[in-house]
Design a protein around this motif. Structure first.
Motif, short mmCIF file in Angstrom:
data_model
loop_
_atom_site.label_atom_id
_atom_site.label_comp_id
_atom_site.label_asym_id
_atom_site.label_seq_id
_atom_site.Cartn_x
_atom_site.Cartn_y
_atom_site.Cartn_z
N ARG A 448 22.77 49.24 42.42
CA ARG A 448 23.47 49.35 43.69
C ARG A 448 24.98 49.12 43.51
O ARG A 448 25.80 49.82 44.09
CB ARG A 448 22.89 48.33 44.68
CG ARG A 448 23.33 48.54 46.13
CD ARG A 448 22.64 47.57 47.07
NE ARG A 448 21.18 47.69 47.00
CZ ARG A 448 20.38 46.79 46.45
NH1 ARG A 448 20.89 45.68 45.93
NH2 ARG A 448 19.08 46.97 46.41
N LEU A 449 25.36 48.12 42.67
CA LEU A 449 26.77 47.83 42.42
C LEU A 449 27.46 49.01 41.75
O LEU A 449 28.61 49.36 42.07
CB LEU A 449 26.90 46.58 41.54
CG LEU A 449 26.63 45.24 42.23
CD1 LEU A 449 26.59 44.12 41.19
CD2 LEU A 449 27.69 44.95 43.28
N ILE A 450 26.76 49.63 40.79
CA ILE A 450 27.35 50.78 40.09
C ILE A 450 27.59 51.93 41.06
O ILE A 450 28.67 52.54 41.09
CB ILE A 450 26.44 51.22 38.92
CG1 ILE A 450 26.44 50.15 37.83
CG2 ILE A 450 26.89 52.56 38.37
CD1 ILE A 450 25.44 50.38 36.73
N VAL A 451 26.60 52.24 41.91
CA VAL A 451 26.73 53.34 42.85
C VAL A 451 27.82 53.05 43.88
O VAL A 451 28.62 53.93 44.25
CB VAL A 451 25.38 53.62 43.55
CG1 VAL A 451 25.54 54.66 44.67
CG2 VAL A 451 24.35 54.11 42.54
N LEU A 452 27.92 51.79 44.32
CA LEU A 452 28.97 51.42 45.28
C LEU A 452 30.35 51.60 44.67
O LEU A 452 31.29 52.09 45.33
CB LEU A 452 28.78 49.97 45.73
CG LEU A 452 27.64 49.71 46.74
CD1 LEU A 452 27.44 48.21 46.92
CD2 LEU A 452 27.93 50.38 48.07
N ASP A 458 35.33 57.52 44.45
CA ASP A 458 35.00 58.95 44.50
C ASP A 458 34.55 59.47 43.14
O ASP A 458 34.99 60.51 42.66
CB ASP A 458 36.21 59.75 45.00
CG ASP A 458 35.80 61.16 45.42
OD1 ASP A 458 34.61 61.36 45.76
OD2 ASP A 458 36.66 62.05 45.39
N TRP A 459 33.70 58.71 42.50
CA TRP A 459 33.08 59.05 41.22
C TRP A 459 34.09 59.19 40.08
O TRP A 459 33.87 59.90 39.12
CB TRP A 459 32.19 60.29 41.35
CG TRP A 459 30.90 59.93 42.01
CD1 TRP A 459 30.70 59.71 43.34
CD2 TRP A 459 29.66 59.68 41.36
NE1 TRP A 459 29.41 59.34 43.57
CE2 TRP A 459 28.73 59.33 42.38
CE3 TRP A 459 29.22 59.74 40.05
CZ2 TRP A 459 27.40 59.03 42.11
CZ3 TRP A 459 27.90 59.46 39.78
CH2 TRP A 459 27.00 59.09 40.80
N ILE A 484 21.36 57.75 36.39
CA ILE A 484 22.33 57.91 37.48
C ILE A 484 23.05 59.25 37.32
O ILE A 484 23.53 59.57 36.23
CB ILE A 484 23.35 56.76 37.49
CG1 ILE A 484 22.66 55.41 37.67
CG2 ILE A 484 24.42 56.98 38.56
CD1 ILE A 484 23.57 54.22 37.53
N SER A 485 23.14 60.01 38.40
CA SER A 485 23.94 61.23 38.43
C SER A 485 24.42 61.43 39.86
O SER A 485 23.88 60.86 40.81
CB SER A 485 23.12 62.43 37.96
OG SER A 485 22.10 62.72 38.89
#
Length: 497
Positions: A448-452, A458-459, A484-485
């Motif tokens: 979750r931290l990585i995706v946030l 903005d990636w 993850i992608s």
């Protein structure tokens, strides 16, 4: 020859000749302290001819003489050191004063010096001083060898689990009952035993630690109980003191007690019941008084059922049982433990990245604290600079992280899909409940931290990695391990209720 024969016929002259030939001083006085005999060596000490001393009180020549005390009390004085001034200056001598009764109620005294010169005395005193230092050195080495390596403060951790464990240890230390310490390999059973000794009333006594698994079976009995001179071929001529005797007035710790041979178990039980032992090859009973601590990671009750461990010894060992918590039961202590281990390695400068620490927290640790120490030792040798990162950790830790992350990812997708279906779509598969354990929660939090972070920038991988405190390479590794992608991210967005 004829003159020698005539001398032997005159005993008084013969004895006087012998006494005057001695290099050490002798004089004899009666109960009135009058000198009845003095040899030439003692007269030389006083710096006077023998004829001037004979028939006069010794106190005229040695005013502070101890002769009055000896003749009045009849008590000998041995090895008394005294100083007096003679013809060659101040002299220090060692004197023996021996009373004797030469007629009913009349006590005289014989005074005998042990050295004829200051040089002899100094040489002996230097030798005694050397031997005293040698004995003190041996005593320090023995105390060091029989001292515990750890105290209660050596048990690192602030978790509720370890706090309760320490409280229990201190309560057990206040008793004198045997303690059986149970715990998985590498969890710190010897550390617990040392802390028990240090907290007990026997803390000033010896702490003898024996690893029962490390002693060959054929030497076990002689190692524990010692042996008499000539007990068996190859035995030391003076015999040997056993480990049980060395623990007298202190604590005996038998680690890996389950590896003790059955015949030795019987003898050990007898020692615990009678507080006496016999060395191998001897019939002499020796008293011993020690507190027994034992430890094992084996199932002793199963061994009793198999017949490889005595049931009566088990109950003698285990009136108190102290269970050392495994590392996976107190994972919140891992950061403190890791920092302590790095400091013990003299690597205070080394740091552990957030991702590496999270991996350490997610791992199960079957080898406990010993395995944690080994992992950090390996990671320090592989890391570039002073930061231990995820790629520096062993494969088994990374493998576990990958599995847990995959489970967490699957759990995230499944939970969001169920939420989209409505409140009545509760999971009925009991396997889904396994995702609620600590490791899965930590993995889910990391994902979750990585995706946030990626969403926030903005990636932009470089900026996201910096905000997470890891390198770009490490973040790309996490993409692979966690699956993850950006397409998955978009799918998560679509699944929002």
């Amino acid at each position: 020859m004829s003159s020698n024969l005539s001398l032997f016929d005159h005993r008084e002259q013969f004895y006087e000749l012998i006494l005057n030939s001695l290099t050490t001083g002798i004089y004899v006085c009666d109960n009135n302290l009058v000198v009845k005999f003095i040899n030439q060596a003692y007269a030389d000490y006083l710096g006077l001819p023998r004829e001037q001393i004979l028939g006069r009180p010794i106190t005229e020549f040695i005013p502070d003489s101890r002769a009055p005390f000896v003749t009045s009390t009849g008590q000998p004085e041995m090895g008394n050191i005294r100083k007096f001034k003679g013809k060659d200056g101040e002299r220090m001598i060692v004197v023996n004063r021996q009373p004797f009764e030469y007629s009913p109620g009349a006590i005289g005294m014989l005074s005998h010096t042990l050295f004829s010169s200051r040089g002899e005395f100094d040489a002996v005193m230097k030798r005694i001083e050397y031997l005293d230092k040698k004995v003190a050195s041996y005593e320090r080495r023995i105390r060091s060898a029989l001292s515990p390596n750890y105290t209660l403060q050596s048990i690192i951790g602030e978790s509720e689990t370890i706090r309760r464990f320490k409280e229990c240890l201190v309560r057990f230390a206040r008793t004198n009952a045997p303690v059986l310490i149970l715990g998985a390999t590498g969890s710190g059973k010897e550390l617990a035993a040392s802390a028990l000794h240090c907290e007990s009333e026997r803390h000033e006594g010896p702490f003898v630690s024996i690893n029962c698994a490390a002693i060959p079976k054929e030497l076990f009995e002689s190692e524990l109980f010692g042996y008499a001179p000539g007990a068996f071929s190859g035995a030391h001529k003076d015999g040997k003191v056993g480990q049980l005797e060395l623990a007298h007035q202190g604590t005996l710790f038998l680690d890996e007690i389950g590896d003790t041979p059955l015949p030795v178990q019987a003898k050990l039980l007898r020692v615990l019941e009678n507080s006496t032992l016999c060395r191998v090859g001897s019939t002499q009973q020796r008293s011993v008084n020690f507190r027994l601590l034992a430890a094992t990671n084996r199932d002793l009750k199963a061994m009793i059922a198999e017949g490889s461990f005595r049931e009566d010894l088990y109950y003698r060992l285990s009136p108190l049982r102290l269970i050392v918590p495994s590392l996976h039961q107190r994972k919140e202590d891992i950061p403190l433990l890791a920092r302590h281990i790095l400091e013990r390695m003299d690597r205070q400068d080394a740091k552990i990245s957030k991702s590496a620490m999270q991996a350490l927290l997610m791992y199960y640790w079957p080898g406990n604290i010993r395995e944690l120490r080994n992992v950090l030792t390996s990671a320090l040798s592989l890391c570039r600079g002073d930061i231990i990162d995820l790629e520096d950790l062993p494969p088994e830790i990374l493998s576990d992280c990958g599995k847990l992350a995959a489970e967490a990812t699957a759990s995230t997708f499944s939970t969001r899909s169920l939420a989209a279906q409505g409140p009545d779509s509760s999971p009925r598969d009991p396997k889904l409940k396994k995702n609620k354990d600590l490791a899965s929660t930590l993995a889910g939090n990391e994902l979750r931290l990585i995706v946030l972070a990626l969403n926030e920038y903005d990636w932009n991988v470089a900026k996201a990695a910096r905000s997470l405190g890891i390198s770009r390479a490490t973040l790309y590794e996490k993409f692979k391990k966690y699956g993850i992608s950006r397409s998955n991210y978009n799918q998560l967005d679509k699944d929002k209720p």
